[in-house]
Design a protein around this motif. Structure first.
Motif, PDB file in Angstrom:
ATOM      1  N   VAL A 197       0.865  -1.179   0.000  1.00 49.43           N
ATOM      2  CA  VAL A 197       0.000   0.000   0.000  1.00 49.43           C
ATOM      3  C   VAL A 197       0.902   1.229   0.000  1.00 49.43           C
ATOM      4  O   VAL A 197       1.736   1.390   0.895  1.00 49.43           O
ATOM      5  N   THR A 198       0.754   2.084  -0.996  1.00 48.41           N
ATOM      6  CA  THR A 198       1.555   3.306  -1.081  1.00 48.41           C
ATOM      7  C   THR A 198       0.721   4.481  -0.598  1.00 48.41           C
ATOM      8  O   THR A 198      -0.326   4.794  -1.174  1.00 48.41           O
ATOM      9  N   ALA A 199       1.178   5.112   0.478  1.00 52.09           N
ATOM     10  CA  ALA A 199       0.391   6.156   1.144  1.00 52.09           C
ATOM     11  C   ALA A 199       0.853   7.546   0.742  1.00 52.09           C
ATOM     12  O   ALA A 199       2.038   7.774   0.463  1.00 52.09           O
ATOM     13  N   ASN A 200      -0.084   8.477   0.744  1.00 51.54           N
ATOM     14  CA  ASN A 200       0.240   9.892   0.591  1.00 51.54           C
ATOM     15  C   ASN A 200       1.255  10.280   1.665  1.00 51.54           C
ATOM     16  O   ASN A 200       1.075   9.941   2.837  1.00 51.54           O
ATOM     17  N   PRO A 201       2.340  10.987   1.304  1.00 53.77           N
ATOM     18  CA  PRO A 201       3.375  11.276   2.306  1.00 53.77           C
ATOM     19  C   PRO A 201       2.884  12.071   3.504  1.00 53.77           C
ATOM     20  O   PRO A 201       3.394  11.898   4.617  1.00 53.77           O
ATOM     21  N   ASN A 202       1.901  12.955   3.313  1.00 55.75           N
ATOM     22  CA  ASN A 202       1.366  13.719   4.441  1.00 55.75           C
ATOM     23  C   ASN A 202       0.463  12.881   5.341  1.00 55.75           C
ATOM     24  O   ASN A 202       0.096  13.315   6.427  1.00 55.75           O
ATOM     25  N   GLU A 203       0.101  11.688   4.862  1.00 48.10           N
ATOM     26  CA  GLU A 203      -0.787  10.827   5.637  1.00 48.10           C
ATOM     27  C   GLU A 203      -0.094   9.566   6.144  1.00 48.10           C
ATOM     28  O   GLU A 203      -0.685   8.820   6.928  1.00 48.10           O
ATOM     29  N   TYR A 204       1.148   9.342   5.710  1.00 55.42           N
ATOM     30  CA  TYR A 204       1.796   8.062   5.995  1.00 55.42           C
ATOM     31  C   TYR A 204       1.825   7.770   7.486  1.00 55.42           C
ATOM     32  O   TYR A 204       1.445   6.694   7.924  1.00 55.42           O
ATOM     33  N   PHE A 205       2.295   8.723   8.274  1.00 58.97           N
ATOM     34  CA  PHE A 205       2.336   8.485   9.710  1.00 58.97           C
ATOM     35  C   PHE A 205       0.998   8.792  10.373  1.00 58.97           C
ATOM     36  O   PHE A 205       0.530   8.029  11.218  1.00 58.97           O
ATOM     37  N   ASP A 206       0.398   9.922  10.012  1.00 52.56           N
ATOM     38  CA  ASP A 206      -0.847  10.314  10.676  1.00 52.56           C
ATOM     39  C   ASP A 206      -1.946   9.269  10.491  1.00 52.56           C
ATOM     40  O   ASP A 206      -2.690   8.962  11.428  1.00 52.56           O
ATOM     41  N   LYS A 207      -2.050   8.719   9.298  1.00 49.69           N
ATOM     42  CA  LYS A 207      -3.160   7.828   8.981  1.00 49.69           C
ATOM     43  C   LYS A 207      -2.820   6.353   9.163  1.00 49.69           C
ATOM     44  O   LYS A 207      -3.702   5.541   9.490  1.00 49.69           O
TER      45      LYS A 207
END
Length: 576
Positions: free
Chosen positions: A453-463
């Motif tokens: 799963v490739t996450a949006n960088p602004n959401e990687y940790f938060d989400k």
């Protein structure tokens, strides 16, 4: 090692000022004054096979040699939501980078990790014994002020202790290390002195309110209640007390602009402005090459490294620090609750192949890391893995079979469920993409299916990472000069940044012994005991020591690959 990189993740400076991390080799070019390594006479010898890595590379210059004024443009990987570095959602590398010029830090760390008081905030700090208990006396600089005009006093230290001591879980702190050992904080001779009494010894007390340990002081007015602590720094930095202040935060442009604060009481900053700009890591080198940014953390990105070298007027700044690439396994994912299954995954992954692939073309040692708490060029580094670090697919198969995950066709199943793991990586990080691809093939060979799963960088940790919404996550852990206290929250049970959600009492006890030890040899032995337990727990698989490799304008001084040192932002500037 410490905080996560890309959104987020040391010298026992204690009762006797014992230093444990004065051990990074300062070999090679780019070392400035004071960048040599030293070691406490009681420290254990490092391995004869230690990689020879530069301790610091920052283009050091005296202030008189630099010009007044100018704007520094720095790339970061994330535009954050939570801007408090001590709140559990804010302990991320980009957040920390942006807030370091803004918030008080009581010590300066040099290239060897030696801690000295920061005179802008401290007149003195020392540890002593009173009635058989450790007492630390903090004497503040009475000139120090918050940006709202309030003086920095003992009340701020008291409020930070109450918020970070772990007694009230409503305060969602990134770490309670050290603070949970404090029995009381009281007023000293006046409002500018705090007397901190400990229940148990804490030799790494200098990690408190320390920029190198990613632990700044926050104002009592913004952390006095759990609600304030958790929300005051959401989408804002409302109060500062550093050489710079916030001029503008622009989420649409993904930039945070800082300006020199005219109310600053210390040395006048050389720079007029610092502009932090969030962008995908694999686009930073191109932006640097085009002249859009002046400094960025390239890490082990080969294409970026080559682009820096080909950019006119640019320099590569490189150093070895306590940072490493790793896989975090979520110990509370249904398929991974059994430590033997996690151990099987460790042994199914050929870390040598990953290291060679990630680091090819960087002129960096392609040596796998076999310790969670020390890197190979630190004193007392040793392999405590008891074979769990060794690539052994046959043993991985045996462990999976024994755990009830039987091969059914190409994939293992247990109780009718497929062994299908979600490996979450951030977009734009070349190393993570490579690691996911290589590990997927290796795990497939032992019957484990992996879905990336490739996450949006602004959401990687938060989400994902902070919410523990993954089976495996790939990112870097960035270290501090404090190997025991700096790592505690990542590895102890219920640690604020223990994203693997795994651990055991033996890990906790060993790290506690390391933090309380009054001599280097005892502390190192406890650190290695903790590491041995961490291999059994199998929550974090170290891959390799991550290069601190930065692209910098050649005339940019006093900043770059810091190693164990921290940035003195007042002294950062451009050569005349």
């Amino acid at each position: 090692m410490g905080r996560p990189l890309y959104r987020r993740t040391a010298l026992l400076a204690g009762l006797t000022a014992v230093s444990l991390s004065l051990t990074l080799c300062s070999c090679g070019p780019g070392n400035g004054p004071g960048s040599g390594s030293g070691a406490d006479a009681r420290a254990l010898p490092s391995s004869a096979e230690t990689p020879k890595l530069t301790a610091v590379d920052i283009n050091p210059h005296e202030r008189a040699e630099l010009r007044q004024g100018g704007t520094l443009r720095v790339a970061v990987a994330q535009y954050s939501t939570q801007w408090s570095p001590v709140q559990t959602d804010g302990g991320e590398s980009s957040t920390i980078a942006v807030t370091k010029p803004l918030l008080p830090t009581f010590f300066r760390s040099d290239a060897a990790g030696t801690q000295t008081p920061n005179p802008a905030y401290l007149q003195d700090a020392h540890s002593e014994q009173r009635d058989g208990r450790q007492v630390v006396v903090w004497t503040l600089n009475p000139k120090a002020r918050w940006s709202d005009g309030a003086p920095i006093t003992w009340r701020d230290i008291e409020a930070n202790w109450r918020a970070l001591n772990g007694k009230d879980p409503a305060y969602r702190s990134a770490s309670s290390t050290g603070f949970e050992l404090v029995a009381a904080v009281e007023r000293g001779k006046d409002d500018f002195q705090a007397v901190m009494t400990f229940d148990r010894p804490f030799s790494e007390w200098q990690s408190m309110f320390n920029g190198a340990a990613n632990a700044p002081l926050l104002p009592a007015s913004r952390i006095a209640t759990p609600e304030l602590f958790n929300t005051a720094y959401l989408d804002a930095v409302p109060v500062t007390a550093g050489p710079f202040k916030v001029e503008r935060m622009d989420r649409a442009a993904q930039t945070v602009t800082l300006v020199a604060d005219p109310a600053w009481w210390g040395d006048k900053p050389l720079l007029d402005r610092i502009v932090f700009r969030a962008m995908l890591p694999n686009t930073m080198a191109a932006a640097f090459n085009k002249g859009e940014i002046d400094l960025f953390n390239n890490g082990p990105d080969v294409a970026g490294y080559q682009l820096i070298r080909s950019t006119p007027g640019a320099a590569v700044r490189r150093a070895g620090g306590p940072d490493f690439r790793q896989f975090t396994l979520n110990g509370r994912s249904p398929a991974l609750t059994d430590p033997s299954v996690r151990q099987a995954l460790f042994q199914a992954i050929n870390r040598d192949v990953i290291a060679r692939s990630d680091l090819a073309g960087l002129d960096w040692p392609t040596v796998t890391l076999n310790n969670h708490l020390l890197v190979a060029n630190q004193n007392a580094y040793r392999d405590n893995s008891l074979g769990l670090s060794r690539y052994d697919p046959a043993e991985a198969v045996r462990k999976l079979d024994a755990a009830g995950w039987k091969l059914d066709g190409d994939v293992r199943r247990k109780d009718g469920k497929e062994l299908n793991l979600r490996l979450v990586i951030p977009a734009g990080v070349t190393q993570a993409q490579n690691e996911a691809a290589v590990a997927t093939g290796m795990l497939k060979d032992v019957g484990v299916k992996v879905t990336t799963v490739t996450a949006n960088p602004n959401e990687y940790f938060d989400k994902y990472v902070n919410r523990r919404d993954f089976d495996i996550a790939a990112y870097s852990l960035l270290g501090t000069p404090f190997p025991a206290s700096g790592n505690r929250a990542n590895f102890v049970q219920n640690g604020g940044t223990n994203h693997s959600q795994s651990g055991n009492p033996s890990v906790d006890a060993a790290l506690d012994r390391a933090s309380a030890s009054g001599d280097a040899a005892g502390a190192f032995e406890a650190i290695n005991q903790a590491d041995a337990e961490l291999w059994k727990v199998a929550g974090v698989l170290p891959l390799y020591q991550r290069p601190q490799l930065y692209g910098s304008r050649a005339d940019l001084a006093n900043i770059g690959a810091q190693g164990l040192s921290d940035i003195v932002w007042e002294n950062v500037g451009f050569q005349k």
